[in-house]
Write an enzyme that holds these catalytic residues in place. Structure first.
Site, PDB file in Angstrom:
ATOM      1  N   ASP A  91       2.799   3.923  -3.876  1.00 52.53           N
ATOM      2  CA  ASP A  91       2.051   3.763  -2.487  1.00 52.53           C
ATOM      3  C   ASP A  91       2.319   4.501  -1.253  1.00 52.53           C
ATOM      4  O   ASP A  91       3.489   5.019  -1.241  1.00 52.53           O
ATOM      5  CB  ASP A  91       1.060   2.869  -3.117  1.00 52.53           C
ATOM      6  N   ALA A  92       0.865   4.012  -0.257  1.00 53.12           N
ATOM      7  CA  ALA A  92       1.596   4.458   0.987  1.00 53.12           C
ATOM      8  C   ALA A  92       2.607   3.710   1.798  1.00 53.12           C
ATOM      9  O   ALA A  92       3.875   4.293   2.518  1.00 53.12           O
ATOM     10  CB  ALA A  92       0.144   4.453   2.002  1.00 53.12           C
TER      11      ALA A  92
END
Length: 140
Positions: free
Chosen positions: A23-24
């Site tokens: 994810d980020a």
């Protein structure tokens, strides 16, 4: 048919975590572990001489996940090398139950633990079908 306990050696498969898996924040997205475990089960089959595409072509059979129980214990991160294990817990006439673990290779910290039941199905009908005897022999 009752489940049969089996003594099949534990299979181990390694992979590296890439950007696409995270994810980020650079942490493996939870659904990524499902892909990792699926790949390890496919490699487990391949190591036993089972070509799943050829099985489907010859018999119309395939394996689908029937149910799964998963515990997320710790996070994997970008560039981690992971080891995914596959252990056969039980065999039934038309299904197999596996226990799987995902561990970080560098320190062997357990990240994910799962129990996965897969069913053998007639792909065209999506109905359960017995695991062929020759395949059962390769598995057990």
């Amino acid at each position: 048919m009752p489940a049969t306990a089996v003594e099949v050696p534990i299979f181990h498969w390694r992979l590296r975590v890439y950007w696409e898996d995270t994810d980020a924040g650079g942490v493996v997205y939870h659904a990524g572990y499902l892909r990792f475990m699926e790949r390890a089960r496919s490699e487990w089959m391949r190591a036993r001489g089972v070509d799943q595409g050829a099985l489907r072509e010859a018999t119309g059979l395939g394996f689908v996940v029937r149910d799964m129980c998963i515990d997320f214990l710790a996070a994997a991160r970008l560039d981690d090398e992971l080891e995914i294990s596959v252990a056969v817990q039980a065999l039934r006439g038309a299904s197999m139950t596996f226990t799987q673990e995902v561990r970080r290779c560098v320190n062997q910290v357990e990240l994910v633990r799962a129990t996965v039941r897969v069913a053998c199905v007639d792909i065209a009908k999506m109905r359960p079908s017995p695991i062929p005897d020759d395949l059962m022999a390769r598995i057990s």
